[in-house]
Design an enzyme around this catalytic site. Sequence first.
Site, mmCIF file in Angstrom:
data_model
loop_
_atom_site.group_PDB
_atom_site.id
_atom_site.type_symbol
_atom_site.label_atom_id
_atom_site.label_comp_id
_atom_site.label_asym_id
_atom_site.label_seq_id
_atom_site.Cartn_x
_atom_site.Cartn_y
_atom_site.Cartn_z
ATOM 1 N N ASP A 194 -74.270 -108.380 -42.518
ATOM 2 C CA ASP A 194 -73.428 -108.198 -41.338
ATOM 3 C C ASP A 194 -73.821 -109.102 -40.179
ATOM 4 O O ASP A 194 -73.003 -109.395 -39.314
ATOM 5 C CB ASP A 194 -73.470 -106.744 -40.875
ATOM 6 C CG ASP A 194 -72.606 -105.828 -41.724
ATOM 7 O OD1 ASP A 194 -71.836 -106.348 -42.562
ATOM 8 O OD2 ASP A 194 -72.697 -104.597 -41.562
ATOM 9 N N ARG A 197 -75.215 -93.743 -49.475
ATOM 10 C CA ARG A 197 -75.924 -94.880 -48.881
ATOM 11 C C ARG A 197 -77.433 -94.645 -48.805
ATOM 12 O O ARG A 197 -78.220 -95.571 -49.046
ATOM 13 C CB ARG A 197 -75.357 -95.163 -47.484
ATOM 14 C CG ARG A 197 -75.907 -96.413 -46.827
ATOM 15 C CD ARG A 197 -75.183 -96.694 -45.523
ATOM 16 N NE ARG A 197 -73.817 -97.126 -45.751
ATOM 17 C CZ ARG A 197 -73.445 -98.395 -45.864
ATOM 18 N NH1 ARG A 197 -74.343 -99.365 -45.785
ATOM 19 N NH2 ARG A 197 -72.191 -98.711 -46.063
ATOM 20 N N TYR A 202 -63.908 -90.383 -52.373
ATOM 21 C CA TYR A 202 -64.565 -90.579 -53.667
ATOM 22 C C TYR A 202 -65.849 -89.752 -53.721
ATOM 23 O O TYR A 202 -66.428 -89.403 -52.697
ATOM 24 C CB TYR A 202 -64.867 -92.050 -53.943
ATOM 25 C CG TYR A 202 -65.673 -92.787 -52.893
ATOM 26 C CD1 TYR A 202 -67.074 -92.735 -52.877
ATOM 27 C CD2 TYR A 202 -65.043 -93.575 -51.933
ATOM 28 C CE1 TYR A 202 -67.808 -93.431 -51.940
ATOM 29 C CE2 TYR A 202 -65.772 -94.285 -50.986
ATOM 30 C CZ TYR A 202 -67.151 -94.209 -51.003
ATOM 31 O OH TYR A 202 -67.878 -94.897 -50.067
ATOM 32 N N GLU A 237 -88.687 -103.678 -39.244
ATOM 33 C CA GLU A 237 -87.579 -102.762 -38.976
ATOM 34 C C GLU A 237 -87.784 -102.103 -37.622
ATOM 35 O O GLU A 237 -88.881 -101.612 -37.312
ATOM 36 C CB GLU A 237 -87.505 -101.704 -40.079
ATOM 37 C CG GLU A 237 -86.658 -100.485 -39.778
ATOM 38 C CD GLU A 237 -85.204 -100.815 -39.444
ATOM 39 O OE1 GLU A 237 -84.636 -100.115 -38.594
ATOM 40 O OE2 GLU A 237 -84.656 -101.781 -40.025
#
Length: 400
Positions: A291, A108, A213, A34
């Site tokens: 993605d 998230r 939401y 990462e």
Amino acid sequence: MSSDCRVAIVGGGIGGLALAAALEQRGVDYRLFERSAQLGEIGAGVQMTPNAVKVIRALGLLDGLKDVGFLPESLTGRNWKSGKTLFRMPLRGECERLYGASFFHVHRADLHELLLSGVRRDRITLGKACARVTSESDGGVVYFADGDSFCADLVVGADGIHSAVRKSLFGAQQARFTGHMCWRAVVPFDAMPDFVTPDSSFWMGPNGHVVTYYVKGGRAVNIVAVLESRDWVEESWNLPSTREELLTAFRGWHPNIQKLFQRVDTTFKWGLFDRDPMENWSAGPVTLLGDAAHPMLPFLSQGAAMAIEDGYELARALDQNADIASALRIYEESRRPRTRRVQLESRERGRTYHLASPLEQFMRDFSYRVRNFINPHKGGIKANWVYEYDATATPATLAA
């Protein structure tokens, strides 16, 4: 596949962690790299639709999702100004029966932490930015910006929309600005306010729409607000904006939207860019995921879900096939048609949500009402085909 196969995962986002957790479950060796100095996600919500929840369950993480998620009552379309209900698809208590899993809203960062719980920390290296990748006859090599490199039997680019792995394989690909500008914000509440219903609400207006939401078990409301604009906005979702800019952009919308926006402290905006589906994702022992392979507009709320499905199906293909070439062929044959359809259908929703002509709006809304009367789960945003999919079903392996 041999248990000594080594997989290098470039990118520690949701897709990369889903793949790592699925490989961990199967005893396949992996290393995850990462670029950031610490793991984490920015503050935003994500809709975990039943197709994604099936994978979370298969990874043994469903109880954790229940702890941090929120079960919405329905997915409801509303008129931007009057608030009139255009369609209503029941979710709570219905999704399990119809699709085999529930529908959750989750922050998230909480989803990221949940997936991380299924991964060994000693397999993760932080602060490693991928500069390029090469495909060799006996594996792939990841070259990092600090001069280090790592060899693996398979390299997986899970490094997002600006993927260095994709660029290495297929060259730079120009993205198209869609003319949509998007704001995201999360508004905390001590108690659920009466002006935000416990649904996934799609407010549809001329040249724009707003989705609201609950996340954090009902202690916060996630906002996604999209407006058509001629002005180019950076393809990034961390460009700071302001409450005033958000209110100005959606002036005249329903009072409940105004009340919610007035409580926004921090908001970010970004331009939505589109790319056509790719014809292939792999080159030798290097492939793409999430993605990096299929960036998609957020209008079906499937970006994270598709990455999670990708990770699970790739891990299973590696586990069930004798060699990497066969595994990658199975992976692409399964994933490319599905993600292509989701990409293109998401693009189409960007048109139908934003109709400006009163006649077109009337015809769309009439169609919503008719379809909702016949079958609420086949009307509205028409996503039942997305939710029905089960990435955990056992696929066929390649014929010898």
